[in-house]
Design a protein around this motif. Structure first.
Motif, PDB file in Angstrom:
ATOM      1  N   SER A   1      51.080  48.025   1.517  1.00 24.78           N
ATOM      2  CA  SER A   1      51.043  46.621  -0.075  1.00 24.78           C
ATOM      3  C   SER A   1      50.658  46.219   0.044  1.00 24.78           C
ATOM      4  N   MET A   2      50.679  45.727  -1.060  1.00 25.96           N
ATOM      5  CA  MET A   2      49.437  44.675  -2.447  1.00 25.96           C
ATOM      6  C   MET A   2      48.886  43.656  -0.941  1.00 25.96           C
ATOM      7  N   GLU A   3      50.032  42.928  -0.824  1.00 26.14           N
ATOM      8  CA  GLU A   3      49.898  41.792   0.172  1.00 26.14           C
ATOM      9  C   GLU A   3      48.587  41.786   1.322  1.00 26.14           C
ATOM     10  N   SER A   4      49.172  43.174   2.535  1.00 21.65           N
ATOM     11  CA  SER A   4      48.512  43.811   3.401  1.00 21.65           C
ATOM     12  C   SER A   4      46.974  44.336   3.329  1.00 21.65           C
ATOM     13  N   ILE A   5      47.085  44.652   2.041  1.00 16.49           N
ATOM     14  CA  ILE A   5      45.551  45.358   1.357  1.00 16.49           C
ATOM     15  C   ILE A   5      45.332  44.177   0.901  1.00 16.49           C
ATOM     16  N   GLN A   6      44.866  42.900   0.569  1.00 20.07           N
ATOM     17  CA  GLN A   6      44.199  41.713   0.336  1.00 20.07           C
ATOM     18  C   GLN A   6      43.850  41.411   1.606  1.00 20.07           C
ATOM     19  N   LYS A   7      45.251  40.948   2.334  1.00 19.26           N
ATOM     20  CA  LYS A   7      45.168  40.241   3.377  1.00 19.26           C
ATOM     21  C   LYS A   7      43.755  41.205   4.804  1.00 19.26           C
ATOM     22  N   HIS A   8      43.888  42.152   4.266  1.00 16.44           N
ATOM     23  CA  HIS A   8      42.625  43.545   5.079  1.00 16.44           C
ATOM     24  C   HIS A   8      41.501  42.942   5.115  1.00 16.44           C
ATOM     25  N   LEU A   9      41.397  43.415   3.156  1.00 15.02           N
ATOM     26  CA  LEU A   9      39.967  43.090   2.117  1.00 15.02           C
ATOM     27  C   LEU A   9      39.645  41.922   3.320  1.00 15.02           C
ATOM     28  N   ALA A  10      40.392  40.428   3.198  1.00 18.06           N
ATOM     29  CA  ALA A  10      39.674  39.173   3.585  1.00 18.06           C
ATOM     30  C   ALA A  10      39.216  39.606   4.631  1.00 18.06           C
ATOM     31  N   PHE A  11      40.315  39.566   5.506  1.00 22.47           N
ATOM     32  CA  PHE A  11      39.362  40.221   7.127  1.00 22.47           C
ATOM     33  C   PHE A  11      38.006  41.141   7.234  1.00 22.47           C
ATOM     34  N   CYS A  12      37.456  41.735   6.817  1.00 20.43           N
ATOM     35  CA  CYS A  12      37.188  42.418   6.205  1.00 20.43           C
ATOM     36  C   CYS A  12      35.262  41.789   6.117  1.00 20.43           C
TER      37      CYS A  12
END
Length: 541
Positions: free
Chosen positions: A436-447
């Motif tokens: 989902s878009m939310e999970s992708i943004q969360k993973h991007l912020a984590f990286c």
């Protein structure tokens, strides 16, 4: 006189028939109206039969229903309509205690959830009760004589006080051991009770009850005055309980550690296969271990990848036509032109079948080409976005603290630059429903927070990961069904087979025994490796 009697009889029957026809028409209209009302009402209705003796006669629009006593019957018209089965109308209405079908389904689901919760916490409750009984029994053995006949007890010397210290530390160790082994939340809900746990619980209860019987007969009834012997009796109970706990550790934790069997697990939809080594386990315990391995090692089940093969098979079957030669009218010489046409179509279908492998080859080649193209675009877009973030980070170091952007805000800012390329790649690989878009943004912020490279960010999307990498809503398999010919409480053996079924697929499990390995030793004499090199002086160098 005869004419008048005949005329009067005819008029009587005609009036009866007219009255019956009018009554039938009114009944049909009332039946239609009541059927429409019943459709608009709730699904659960109460039907009042017209011949119910316990209720008053139902009246509809001021008129009595057929089959009920009416004023016409009181005046002498007691003849019943011959079409009463067709014209009888039942009044329906919504009951105040009615329950709809949705409420029934919700009630059943609520009961099922309560049952699952009860089964989940029942072993924990039983373990807590047994552990409390085990720890409290030695203390009760020591307290009862001091409460019931304290004046007659002998004094406790140094040896007796030393036993107090011993029993205190043993009870503390036993309490911690029970908490570590038994008072743990269950990992899963198994279909049957674990045999070893039931055996250990029964053995513990039998041991405790035996000590209680001996204590009641030899100490409580006789009111034994030797308090040192009573303390030794309590210490022997604690020692026995410690040995039972050691047996529990061996049966529950150590017995299955040595691998004895090789397990082959195959997924039914795509044929994904893994092999594992397990020890001596029951079938239900082996199924639980295999499911834990499945969520860790198997890639996420993706039904969208199976649609291509199904579409190709449907396309191939669409070009074939089947004729029923046994149908009536299809004689041998009726239509010779149709027979030639069918032979031609069968020949064309055979040629199409021979070229099916070519279609598959070019289809897979085109798919791989499109995947490589989308992947290259995605890698370039992500590298450019991360490069922009690094450049902005260096500029933020020279900027004032009020102008510095938060990492999560930076992730939201650079996400649109890579969103289109990532979306196209996920659609091409048919994994867009996994992220989902939310999970992708969360993973991007984590990286970005942990200063990871673009390759580390893309690793989660370039290749399908294990099932636990995704959210529980993506698993689509929260409840499994174990299908086995043998009893699920029996141990696994060579050649055992069982099936683990869920909503969309199943796991076929085959068990083979690890063969007995014999290793022999071959001794090599160290002197056999020695050799002598003779050099002649005449040899040219």
């Amino acid at each position: 006189m005869d004419t008048e009697s005949t005329h009067s009889g005819y008029s009587y029957h005609s009036s009866r028939s007219g009255r019956s026809n009018r009554h039938g028409e009114r009944s049909r209209e009332r039946h239609k109206a009541s059927s429409k009302d019943s459709v608009r009402s709730e699904r659960s209705v109460v039907i009042n039969p017209p011949d119910s003796p316990s209720q008053e006669s139902p009246v509809h629009n001021g008129e009595p229903l057929p089959g009920d006593p009416s004023p016409a019957g009181e005046h002498g018209d007691e003849v019943q309509d011959d079409n009463w089965g067709e014209t009888t109308t039942a009044v329906t209405g919504t009951s105040e205690l009615s329950i709809s079908q949705e409420e029934v389904v919700g009630l059943g689901k609520e009961i099922q959830d309560r049952t699952q919760g009860f089964r989940r916490y029942l072993p924990l409750a039983v373990g807590s009760c047994v552990g409390l009984l085990v720890v409290a029994t030695p203390l009760v053995f020591l307290l009862l004589p001091a409460v019931m006949w304290p004046d007659r007890l002998q004094t406790c010397g140094a040896a007796c006080e030393g036993l107090f210290l011993s029993i205190s530390f043993k009870l503390l160790i036993l309490l911690v051991a029970i908490w570590a082994l038994f008072l743990r939340q269950g990992r899963a809900s198994l279909p049957r009770v674990c045999v070893y746990r039931a055996f250990l619980t029964t053995l513990t209860l039998l041991l405790t009850m035996s000590y209680w019987l001996f204590y009641g007969v030899r100490i409580l009834d006789a009111q034994d005055e030797d308090y040192h012997g009573i303390v030794q009796f309590a210490v022997s109970l604690v020692d026995s309980q410690l040995f039972v706990h050691y047996l529990a550790v061996v049966l529950l934790e150590l017995r299955h550690l040595q691998p004895c069997y090789s397990v082959c697990v195959m997924r039914s939809t795509d044929g994904e296969t893994r092999h594992y080594n397990i020890g001596q386990l029951s079938i239900q315990k082996a199924a639980l271990s295999i499911l834990e391995y499945y969520y860790r090692d198997f890639p996420l089940h993706n039904p969208a990848l199976l649609s291509a093969s199904k579409h190709r098979a449907a396309k191939h079957l669409a070009g074939l036509k089947v004729y029923n030669v046994d149908a009536p009218g299809s004689t041998a010489g009726a239509q010779p032109s149709n027979g030639n046409q069918s032979r031609a179509m069968v020949t064309a279908a055979g040629k199409r079948k021979d070229s099916a492998h070519n279609e598959l080859y070019y289809e897979e080649a085109d798919y791989e080409r499109r995947v490589r193209k989308r992947r290259a675009r995605l890698v370039v877009a992500v590298e450019e976005a991360f490069t922009h973030v690094r450049r902005m980070k260096k500029e933020d170091e020279r900027a004032s603290p009020s102008d510095i952007m938060d990492v999560r805000e930076a992730a939201l800012a650079i996400f649109p630059s890579m969103a289109r390329a990532l979306q196209k790649y996920l659609r091409t690989t048919r994994r867009q429903h996994c992220h989902s878009m939310e999970s992708i943004q969360k993973h991007l912020a984590f990286c970005l927070i942990n200063n990871m490279s673009p390759k580390a960010f893309l690793e989660a999307y370039l290749a399908p990961g294990p099932t636990l990498q995704y959210g529980p809503e993506r698993w689509m398999a929260d409840q499994w069904t174990l299908v086995s010919e043998a009893s699920v409480t029996s141990g696994i053996k060579d050649g055992s087979e069982f099936l683990l079924k869920c909503l969309d697929f199943s796991l076929a499990v085959t068990i083979k025994r690890i063969p007995y390995i014999r290793i022999t030793e071959e001794y090599i004499d160290p002197k056999s490796h020695k050799f002598i090199l003779l050099l002649q002086s005449e040899t040219s160098v």
